[in-house]
Scaffold this active site. Structure first.
Site, short mmCIF file in Angstrom:
data_model
loop_
_atom_site.label_atom_id
_atom_site.label_comp_id
_atom_site.label_asym_id
_atom_site.label_seq_id
_atom_site.Cartn_x
_atom_site.Cartn_y
_atom_site.Cartn_z
N ASP A 420 0.85 -1.20 0.00
CA ASP A 420 0.00 0.00 0.00
C ASP A 420 0.88 1.25 0.00
O ASP A 420 2.09 1.17 0.25
CB ASP A 420 -0.88 -0.05 1.27
CG ASP A 420 -2.01 0.97 1.25
OD1 ASP A 420 -2.39 1.45 0.17
OD2 ASP A 420 -2.54 1.27 2.36
N GLU A 423 2.82 4.92 -3.94
CA GLU A 423 2.83 5.84 -5.11
C GLU A 423 4.16 6.57 -5.22
O GLU A 423 4.54 6.87 -6.36
CB GLU A 423 1.66 6.82 -4.98
CG GLU A 423 0.30 6.17 -5.10
CD GLU A 423 -0.09 5.33 -3.88
OE1 GLU A 423 0.34 5.71 -2.76
OE2 GLU A 423 -0.76 4.31 -4.03
N ASP A 500 -8.83 3.56 -2.93
CA ASP A 500 -9.93 3.99 -2.05
C ASP A 500 -11.11 4.54 -2.83
O ASP A 500 -11.18 5.72 -3.16
CB ASP A 500 -9.42 5.06 -1.08
CG ASP A 500 -8.38 4.50 -0.13
OD1 ASP A 500 -8.26 3.26 -0.06
OD2 ASP A 500 -7.70 5.29 0.54
#
Ligand code: MIG
Length: 830
Positions: A420, A423, A500
């Site tokens: 997670d 990025e 999300d």
């Protein structure tokens, strides 16, 4: 004419001139900053390549396959090192294009395409094998640069549509705006937000049923403009790096995707459990709660293969640790759950807490594995554990160290990981996510490179290292890694989920073009949080979403609460419907698994937009809210509150309603009944759909019976794939392939099964073949010329080892026989 009117006229004339001047000024200045290539001098072709040079740049045009050409523009006269994070294949079989030359031109021809090169000013044009123009550089500018930036402008015909670009939440057709490739945590997105978490600079263009592809292999922040700057210009470019792109001549979308995924790699076959249903929440803890969830699945008889542990399992968000008060004995818990058939997947973040007493921080610091600022001091940023250091995933040495950190948890029994926040995302005091400084240097495998270049691959490289870790410590099992951020080719390492999303009908709707877009961009093992991460969806929305979600490649409910979101969360009636949804996925496991095998072999997505199979049907191409699962099942989810019917567009051919067997001709829209318990599904006439008995998890029991549902429509064929579902033995030929065909003839129908190919032999089992749409009871059913015994009822057939029966209410012929794996010819004689 009065003075007044005259005045008004001159004022408007003035305004007009002024705005025309401004327009020209800006247009010209926008152009003026860009350096075009000008005239180029060709060199003699060498093998599959021809190079063009002038004082400022070098352009190499290389034919890699008859339908694949690479164009690489580099500054100066000698190109720098040639490396790619995306490209997996470099050993292309030799091709020998024909080169030709004219006055101001060069030609490169293969059996599939022709590249025409205009030397002055330098422009490229691509033609199909039929001599028709497919794509060309814009007349007034082609490949250009401005400082570090590079850009290529191409002609954009008014009737061309665009698809792909990886993880985008916009409708399938991307025409009419521009898109950015820059991995970002958008902290909430909608159907227009851009960019999102993942970057795949790959585009499929479609015009009059003919497709071609463009892959811009550049990891810097890049963009594709599909008509925002001008309605007749397409352009792509980046803030740095090379103008390095691949042209795929198609001509079908499948050929483009097949070649693209050959170039950048295909998803490895997942373990069978990983395509089961996974239950997730942010977060299930303590261990009692995890066990409670697992028990509920088994007691309520809702199939489930995995449970996800989100960040709260860790000790103060220190990765690779356990919160010992919440999970005092992880090994024991994991072992017990494993006995019950549950695989536990844990989250891992790139944040290494700055804590001198923490072993991960100590190791990373002393070995220099963390990113440093330009002045050589440790770079830190804020994440879940507070101030954090960051592994430099661009370095082989660091990836290998990262892999070693997993040993303990993998030995304890963690089955898979989700990477997670990669990025990468930093927390900021104002609550808005941020990322690393662009001038931060990574010590990459290709030397020191700025974050501006490695940003978009940071997450992909982390997921690669994580996959390696699972392979290292559990070498005989196929791993599952799920990642939030990735780049083109990331499917080689991980499944991707869409981050999300919200628990709203809009998000259920947008998840469809989004996952289809990921699928055609190479990211075939994709999924959305079923129900949305937040807020908790309405009971009906969750039920509708689960109905659709069980027919998408990666299948999990993930929610951030505060309420509960398990399939039983909303009372008995909905629990029953939700159970049936998940059961359908489990029964279809043989079909799904074959689709995953096909994705691994050919790159064809598991979840497909209709345009993949029906590119020449403009209505099919437009469908944003229905999709194909594999080639044969058309899924049309209900995505509106309170609706119990929906329009379903059926492309050409004949389609069977999955629930009623009613046949409908394609090429039309149907209004289909869809009460809450039923999602519209249609089966392609000609399909042979594999399924199996219901199990509660993938590894619970061997397949028995193996079921083939035959939906006759003319002559048709299918293939079936199986293996042990866990190990890598299939790579050594321990797998099972069978070809099936259905041929109607004057006497009835003949179904042929090939002998099993490959060396995987499943345990003894029955084969059940169901032939749909049989309006009358056959006179006889024979296998290899030997008449089969007629059984009076389905019950009798079930009790027997062999035989057939006719269900006249359903118009189905059932046939049962031991699955001997040898070639077999079944005749249904009218
Ligand atoms: O800052 O780990 O997208 O799935 O539950 C948010 C907590 C961090 C973001 C992921 C989401 C996950 C959540 N994570």
């Amino acid at each position: 004419m009065s003075m007044k009117t005259k005045d008004r006229h001159s004022i408007s004339l003035l305004c007009f001139l002024l705005s025309a001047f401004c327009f020209l000024f800006f247009a010209v200045s926008a152009l003026a900053d860009w350096q075009n290539l000008g005239a180029m001098t060709p060199s003699e072709p060498q093998g599959n390549q021809i190079t063009f040079r002038n004082r400022q740049a070098t352009v190499a045009v290389t034919v890699l396959a008859p339908d694949l050409v690479r164009v690489r523009m580099t500054a100066g006269t000698s190109p720098g090192p040639d490396y790619s994070y995306a490209v997996a294949k470099t050993d292309w079989p030799k091709v020998t294009p024909d080169f030709s030359s004219g006055n101001n031109s060069r030609g490169i021809r293969t059996p599939e395409l022709e590249v025409r090169v205009q030397l002055s000013p330098f422009r490229l044009a691509f033609y199909g094998r039929d001599g028709r123009l497919i794509s060309k550089d814009a007349d007034n500018r082609g490949m250009s640069w401005e400082g570090q930036r590079v850009r290529c402008w191409k002609w954009m015909p008014p009737d061309e549509q665009y698809f792909g670009l990886g993880e985008k939440s916009t409708p399938l057709d991307k025409r009419g705006r521009s898109y950015v490739m820059w991995n970002t945590d958008p902290a909430g997105f909608d159907a227009s937000t851009d960019p999102l978490y993942q970057s795949v600079p790959f585009l499929i263009a479609l015009r009059n049923g003919r497709a071609y592809g463009l892959f811009f292999d550049n990891t810097y922040r890049s963009s594709f403009d599909l008509g925002e700057e001008s309605p007749d210009l397409l352009s792509f470019g980046a803030e740095g790096g090379e103008l390095n792109y691949y042209f795929f001549s198609g001509p079908t979308p499948k050929q483009v995707i097949g070649r693209f995924t050959e170039l950048v790699g295909r998803p490895p076959l997942p373990p069978r459990w990983a395509i089961g249903y996974i239950q997730s929440r942010y977060s299930y803890y303590p261990d009692r709660k995890v066990r409670f969830i697992a028990n509920n699945f088994r007691e309520r008889r809702i199939p489930c293969d995995g449970i996800f542990l989100d960040i709260d399992y860790m000790d103060g968000f220190r990765i690779f640790t356990w919160d010992k008060s919440r999970f005092p004995d992880p090994h024991r818990m994991l072992e017990d759950l494993r006995q019950e058939g549950f695989h536990i997947i844990a989250i891992v973040d790139p944040y290494v807490k700055v804590d001198p007493n923490y072993w991960v921080y100590q190791q990373g610091l002393s070995a220099g594995h963390f990113l440093e600022k330009p002045d050589g001091t440790l770079f830190t940023g804020t994440g879940w554990p507070g101030e954090s250091a960051f592994p430099d995933f661009a370095s082989e040495k660091v990836r290998s160290w990262w892999g070693s950190l997993f040993q303990r948890q993998i030995e304890e029994g963690i089955a898979g990981y989700l990477t997670d926040m990669n990025e990468p995302t930093l927390f900021r005091p104002d609550g808005h996510p941020a990322t690393f400084d662009l001038d931060l240097m990574h010590q990459t495998d290709h030397g020191p490179r700025p974050h501006a270049e490695t940003h978009n691959v940071y997450g992909m490289l982390e997921s690669a290292a994580t996959r390696d870790a699972l392979l290292r410590f559990r070498p005989n099992e196929r791993p599952l890694v799920i990642t939030r951020a990735t780049f083109a080719g990331g499917q080689r390492y991980a499944a991707e989920w869409s981050g999300d999303n919200w628990g709203t009908w809009d998000h259920l709707r947008l998840s469809m073009p989004m996952l289809m877009t990921m699928g055609i961009s190479g990211l075939q093992f994709s999924g959305a949080d079923i129900g949305g991460i937040s807020p908790v969806p309405s009971p009906e929305l969750y039920t509708r979403w689960l109905q659709a979600g069980v027919l998408t490649p990666f299948c999990w409910t993930h929610s951030g609460g505060p309420g509960n979101l398990e399939p039983w969360a909303f009372g008995n009636r909905l629990e029953e419907i939700n159970r049936h949804s998940i059961e359908l996925r489990y029964k279809l496991m043989p079909y799904l698994y074959t689709a995953f095998w096909e994705a691994a072999e050919t790159g064809m997505p598991v979840m497909r937009p209709l345009l993949l199979e029906y590119a020449d049907d403009p209505t099919a191409v437009e469908q944003n809210d229905e999709f194909l699962l594999g080639e044969d099942l058309l899924i049309a989810p209900v995505t509106k509150d309170d609706e119990s019917r929906r329009e379903v567009y059926l492309p050409r051919g004949v389609w069977y309603d999955f629930w009623t067997d009613r046949r409908a001709p394609g090429g039309q829209s149907l209004s289909v009944e869809a009460p809450l318990e039923r999602i519209p599904i249609f089966v392609r006439g000609g399909a042979i759909v594999a399924s199996q008995q219901l199990t509660q998890y993938a590894g619970q029991a061997a397949i028995d019976p193996l079921i083939f549902d035959v939906y006759p429509e003319g002559t048709s064929t299918a293939q079936y794939y199986e293996d042990d579902g866990i190990s890598f033995d299939y790579q050594r030929g321990i797998s099972l392939h069978q070809r099936l065909s259905v041929v109607p003839d004057a006497q009835g129908i003949t179904i042929e099964l090939s002998a099993r190919q490959g060396r995987y032999t499943p345990p003894a089992r029955s084969l059940l073949i169901k032939i749909h749409n049989q309006r009358s009871k056959p006179r006889q059913v024979a296998i290899d010329g030997k008449e089969l015994a007629l059984r009076a009822s389905l019950n009798e057939l079930n009790a027997a080892a062999e035989g057939w029966t006719y269900d006249d209410a359903a118009s189905i012929v059932w046939l049962k026989t031991p699955d001997r794996g040898v070639a077999m010819r079944v005749q249904i004689l009218d």
